[in-house]
Scaffold this active site. Sequence first.
Site, PDB file in Angstrom:
ATOM      1  N   ASN A 156       0.820  -1.177  -0.083  1.00 27.28           N
ATOM      2  CA  ASN A 156       0.192   0.042   0.089  1.00 27.28           C
ATOM      3  C   ASN A 156       1.084   1.177  -0.195  1.00 27.28           C
ATOM      4  OD1 ASN A 156      -1.636   2.106   0.505  1.00 27.28           O
ATOM      5  ND2 ASN A 156      -2.320   1.435   2.637  1.00 27.28           N
ATOM      6  N   TRP A 157       0.928   1.654  -1.188  1.00 29.10           N
ATOM      7  CA  TRP A 157       2.175   2.893  -1.144  1.00 29.10           C
ATOM      8  C   TRP A 157       1.425   4.040  -0.845  1.00 29.10           C
ATOM      9  CZ3 TRP A 157       4.487   2.818  -6.845  1.00 29.10           C
ATOM     10  CH2 TRP A 157       5.179   1.781  -7.088  1.00 29.10           C
ATOM     11  N   LYS A 158       0.391   4.354  -0.311  1.00 26.63           N
ATOM     12  CA  LYS A 158      -0.273   5.498   0.206  1.00 26.63           C
ATOM     13  C   LYS A 158      -0.146   6.715  -0.941  1.00 26.63           C
ATOM     14  CE  LYS A 158       0.230   3.311   4.734  1.00 26.63           C
ATOM     15  NZ  LYS A 158      -0.058   3.618   6.213  1.00 26.63           N
ATOM     16  N   GLU A 182      -7.253   4.871   7.506  1.00 34.55           N
ATOM     17  CA  GLU A 182      -6.776   6.013   7.244  1.00 34.55           C
ATOM     18  C   GLU A 182      -8.036   6.823   6.241  1.00 34.55           C
ATOM     19  OE1 GLU A 182      -2.832   5.483   5.350  1.00 34.55           O
ATOM     20  OE2 GLU A 182      -2.276   5.127   7.159  1.00 34.55           O
ATOM     21  N   HIS A 186      -9.599   1.174   4.538  1.00 34.30           N
ATOM     22  CA  HIS A 186      -8.127   1.538   5.233  1.00 34.30           C
ATOM     23  C   HIS A 186      -8.767   2.287   6.427  1.00 34.30           C
ATOM     24  CE1 HIS A 186      -4.270   2.469   6.407  1.00 34.30           C
ATOM     25  NE2 HIS A 186      -3.818   1.629   5.786  1.00 34.30           N
ATOM     26  N   GLY A 215       2.713  -1.289   4.227  1.00 32.72           N
ATOM     27  CA  GLY A 215       2.914   0.250   3.860  1.00 32.72           C
ATOM     28  C   GLY A 215       4.274   0.712   3.861  1.00 32.72           C
ATOM     29  N   GLY A 216       4.772   1.193   4.785  1.00 30.70           N
ATOM     30  CA  GLY A 216       6.429   1.776   4.580  1.00 30.70           C
ATOM     31  C   GLY A 216       7.182   0.783   3.987  1.00 30.70           C
ATOM     32  N   SER A 263       3.011  -2.569  10.304  1.00 31.65           N
ATOM     33  CA  SER A 263       4.513  -2.530  10.525  1.00 31.65           C
ATOM     34  C   SER A 263       5.142  -3.898  10.102  1.00 31.65           C
ATOM     35  CB  SER A 263       4.840  -2.242  11.891  1.00 31.65           C
ATOM     36  OG  SER A 263       4.413  -0.728  12.228  1.00 31.65           O
ATOM     37  N   GLU A 265      -5.696  -5.171  10.189  1.00 27.01           N
ATOM     38  CA  GLU A 265      -4.735  -3.996  10.537  1.00 27.01           C
ATOM     39  C   GLU A 265      -5.151  -3.305  11.722  1.00 27.01           C
ATOM     40  OE1 GLU A 265      -2.697  -3.269   6.624  1.00 27.01           O
ATOM     41  OE2 GLU A 265      -4.413  -1.393   6.962  1.00 27.01           O
ATOM     42  N   GLY A 298       2.306   1.939  10.887  1.00 34.29           N
ATOM     43  CA  GLY A 298       3.190   3.008  10.659  1.00 34.29           C
ATOM     44  C   GLY A 298       3.857   3.453  12.028  1.00 34.29           C
TER      45      GLY A 298
HETATM   46  C1  PEP Z   1      -0.783   0.094   6.115  1.00 37.28           C
HETATM   47  O1  PEP Z   1      -1.237   1.271   6.036  1.00 37.28           O
HETATM   48  O2  PEP Z   1      -1.590  -0.590   5.383  1.00 37.28           O
HETATM   49  C2  PEP Z   1       0.131  -0.484   6.831  1.00 37.28           C
HETATM   50  C3  PEP Z   1       0.245  -1.731   7.120  1.00 37.28           C
HETATM   51  O3  PEP Z   1       1.162   0.449   6.796  1.00 37.28           O
HETATM   52  P1  PEP Z   1       2.648   0.033   7.727  1.00 37.28           P
HETATM   53  O4  PEP Z   1       3.096  -1.281   7.127  1.00 37.28           O
HETATM   54  O5  PEP Z   1       3.508   1.231   7.282  1.00 37.28           O
HETATM   55  O6  PEP Z   1       2.399  -0.064   9.217  1.00 37.28           O
END
Ligand code: PEP
Length: 248
Positions: free
Chosen positions: A10-12, A97, A95, A234-235, A213, A167, A173
């Site tokens: 998920n590049w956001k 967010e 999601h 994500g990251g 994470s 999640e 994050g």
């Molecule tokens: C996400 O936002 O879907 C996610 C899992 O982010 P991160 O891996 O950065 O925690």
Amino acid sequence: MARRRIIAGNWKMNKTPSEAVELCKTLKDLVKNDAVDVVYCVPAIDIVPVAETIKGTNVELGAENFYIEDKGAFTGEISAPMLKDAGVKYIIIGHSERRDIFGENDILINAKVKKAFEAGLSPILCCGESLALRKAGTFKEWIKRQITWDLDGVTADQVKKLVIAYEPIWAIGTGETATADQAEEVCKLIRDLIAEMYDSATAEEVRIQYGGSMNAGNAAELLSKPNIDGGLIGGASLKEDFGKIVNA
Ligand code: PEP
């Protein structure tokens, strides 16, 4: 039935179109693995150049958002048929967010799940609890309520093609990962709920990811759990580490 692993980035709101193309090139050889579904969920403006760049590779295309109408006076929005036509296969829905920053509620999320299926997209439906709910001990009821509302009117055949991402918001994050046992507990709870809402064959087929994470260091342990069929990343999806997660 063995479920196929699915690792989705998920590049956001990261990567300009030219940066997106560069990232695809950097990751190309690192994410090769024919036993795993590898997906890049990218910002809308990156969809066309990424679709072109991943042609002929094992990577599939995902999007991060859409609106529930097919077309019309909805300035700034894109529709599910537009995504489909551009080569998108997966779509992230619900999601945290989008729920928390953009005020998306379960009624809209449910409509999005149904519209995605109608357009031939596979939803990656996200659910997860806040730190307050985790501490209060009411997180299981919360997750069950999210899934029940978000899948209202969705058929068993559709759920078999669905991906659910658990999640926990406190792990997104933050660098704080749920332990493999904590993640497995909720992923199993979700599968049991799907068996209750539908039947055991549907529960056996639905793929459930963990997200929060996940990184090159913790992926193998999380992915070794029987009810965790993949990750939403994500990251770490923006770095070479993503290849290590795909091959964990
Ligand atoms: C996400 O936002 O879907 C996610 C899992 O982010 P991160 O891996 O950065 O925690």
